[in-house]
Write an enzyme that holds these catalytic residues in place. Sequence first.
Site, PDB file in Angstrom:
ATOM      1  N   TYR A 100      -0.317   3.176   4.359  1.00 25.92           N
ATOM      2  CA  TYR A 100      -1.097   3.259   3.120  1.00 25.92           C
ATOM      3  C   TYR A 100      -0.212   3.047   1.895  1.00 25.92           C
ATOM      4  O   TYR A 100       0.796   3.738   1.710  1.00 25.92           O
ATOM      5  CB  TYR A 100      -1.776   4.617   3.048  1.00 25.92           C
ATOM      6  CG  TYR A 100      -2.950   4.691   2.090  1.00 25.92           C
ATOM      7  CD1 TYR A 100      -4.242   4.397   2.522  1.00 25.92           C
ATOM      8  CD2 TYR A 100      -2.784   5.067   0.768  1.00 25.92           C
ATOM      9  CE1 TYR A 100      -5.326   4.483   1.670  1.00 25.92           C
ATOM     10  CE2 TYR A 100      -3.870   5.156  -0.103  1.00 25.92           C
ATOM     11  CZ  TYR A 100      -5.137   4.856   0.358  1.00 25.92           C
ATOM     12  OH  TYR A 100      -6.206   4.953  -0.501  1.00 25.92           O
ATOM     13  N   TYR A 135      -7.654  -2.987  -2.884  1.00 24.32           N
ATOM     14  CA  TYR A 135      -7.664  -1.524  -2.744  1.00 24.32           C
ATOM     15  C   TYR A 135      -9.068  -1.089  -2.335  1.00 24.32           C
ATOM     16  O   TYR A 135      -9.916  -0.839  -3.179  1.00 24.32           O
ATOM     17  CB  TYR A 135      -7.248  -0.909  -4.078  1.00 24.32           C
ATOM     18  CG  TYR A 135      -7.239   0.604  -4.148  1.00 24.32           C
ATOM     19  CD1 TYR A 135      -6.579   1.363  -3.196  1.00 24.32           C
ATOM     20  CD2 TYR A 135      -7.870   1.262  -5.201  1.00 24.32           C
ATOM     21  CE1 TYR A 135      -6.549   2.759  -3.286  1.00 24.32           C
ATOM     22  CE2 TYR A 135      -7.846   2.651  -5.302  1.00 24.32           C
ATOM     23  CZ  TYR A 135      -7.188   3.386  -4.341  1.00 24.32           C
ATOM     24  OH  TYR A 135      -7.163   4.747  -4.442  1.00 24.32           O
TER      25      TYR A 135
END
Lengths: 326, 392
Positions: free
Chosen positions: B296, B346
Amino acid sequence: MADQQLLDKIKAFEGREYGRVYAWDPVNAPMIRHWCEMMGITNPLYTDREFAREAGYPDIVAPPAMLQVWCMAGLDMENYPPGSTDENSFEVLKLIESHGFESVVAVNSDLKFDRYVAAGERLYYTSRVDAVTEEKATGLGTGHFVTVIMTYSVERAEGREDEKVGEQLFRVFKFKPAVRPKPETGTDSAIPKITRPRPGISDDSRFFWEGCEAGKLLVQRCADCQTLRHPPAPVCAKCHSFNWDTVEASGKGHLYSFVVMHYPEIPPFEYPNPVGLVELDEGVRLIAGLVGADRSELQIGQRLQVEFARFQDEELTLPQFRPVAQ
Amino acid sequence: MSDLPLSGKAAIVGLGATEFSKNSGRTELRLAMEATLQALADAGIDPREVDGFSSYSIDKVPEYEIARLLGCDDVRFFSTVPHGGGAACGPIMHAAMAVATGVAKTVVVYRSMNERSWYRFGNGQYGFGDTPIFENVNYGWYMPHGLMTPASWVAMFARRYMHTYGATSEDFGRVSVAARDFAATNPNAFFYEKPITLEEHQASRWICEPLHLLDCCQESDGAVAMIITSVERARDLKQKPVIIKGAAQGIADGQQSMTSFYRGDITGLPEMGVVAKEVYRQSGLGPGDIQTAVIYDHFTPFVLPQLEEFGFVPRGEAKEFVREGHHARGGKLPINTHGGQIGEAYIHGMNGVAEGVRQVRGASVNQVDNVENVLVTAGTGVPTSGLILGVA
């Protein structure tokens, strides 16, 4: 939330084209000479016909940065030569303004030049809306950037294609100001001042903020196992006792970590805004603004001392930390 | 495989996604339906068969509306996992648990948001008030000082990590450069054909020192959906099954949401350590069994301690790992081969899970050789989650 309907409407302007705006006068020696005098330019290419011809130009040429000048309206606003379009390529600004974005500022003017223009040539430009952005937050406020590209060409005699000579990208920001101008003295303004966010205060944390009001940095302590804790909580994480009291911290500590905030610039904060994670000598840590230090000199481990600052007509008192000698 | 009931019981069998953009130009519900129907078609499953849903917080599209539009009449499982991007792998875990226990047979996992055109997380305007609910009291320790953006909270940990282990802004930059290199060859990425250099990273403006602009992902519009069903059923479907070998959530000592500043040490991500231990335990696998990972990367600094928490490198040594380029194209452990959130978009980690699926299928645009197992992690600095996906 941004207004999606407005966005759809103003986005529809992207790519829209507008007709010709002509120059009042052909490129000419007097205007070039005035410009050069004002700008302090002495290049003979702009003033000496023989010199220009020897350099391979048909006549004197204009300083490239004058490009926009040739097609300006003159002293009377919006007064363009006959044949010019009566449409305004910035008409989208009116629509944006009608949604409360009352302020405007020019942010870019980028010129590109394909070639010199010479005395005697007549210019015109056409416009195209290049981009209308989504709502953006900036230091000035939130609003939309609008970019228009004006293409300048030289008009040719019939039968010959006009020639592009340059381009101007012009970008403006149409916005709601973040900090509104102060109302004039004596007038009653309904516009609320932008203030620092106020903390939520609960029964578990009220002592801390009351301590700040009194100029004391209070730390919660378990009344049974004596463990200090911050942020405050209703129960001790170590022994699970609900009994607690507070101790006044010395206000001395060191910088455990820190950041310097630059973007986005959110009113009413000043930027760059250094904020520290401070470890008190008593052992607990807290977040607080850092004052009295050049941000380039901030270092993890440096000694700090608390002080209390009042904000917003004294309705908010915050601890802040200032570097002190080791 | 261990004998734990979750590992190896469920598989991801369908994948759908919209394009990723700065302005989708359509509603979140529509994006969710596009991605979900595409995922069901990819799997070859009739939409009416769906009997379970899972998503995660901040998503505003309700599962019942998707169910209504799919024509489902027998939905017996639905959940929403809290903590935004930290939950990215959580819905897969919930779906796998529902399938493994027989509560549901066909679960849709989805994420659909116009985060770019409708909200913006990073604008510092959260509307916190001063009523004494937990969130207001908690953010009361930060907001009045102006410490009010995700970048600023991450930066506080990053500075301490740099101080403790000698990592530099350039090390964070190396994460960004590698992500943009992968994005440059991914036509679905924001930054397709736009690689960057380390010099450009260093020259990019400050967002919040020590974070540069190019340490931050770009907020995005888009949706991703997946279909989870049993491994047995997966064998008869259209796609190569992607087996859920490990799936875990994690909260650790001193946990807060983005502001775990009060732990003894703030250079690690102990909640990710909880996830690491659990996915390895469930799967019987270790770091040496992973060929590629999706780590991440909403902000670059937290990529380094994640590599440490999952045992790819000892504590504090991730900087050497990235300096040697092991995380980049052709490295020992290429990470974020879709371009990451730094380079692709994102979508709060769900696009990372999608890349994990593609790597196991052998269908990534930046395919790694001989992939058997892929690690996928979720948002950092918050209660989090992770997955190990693999071949049967």
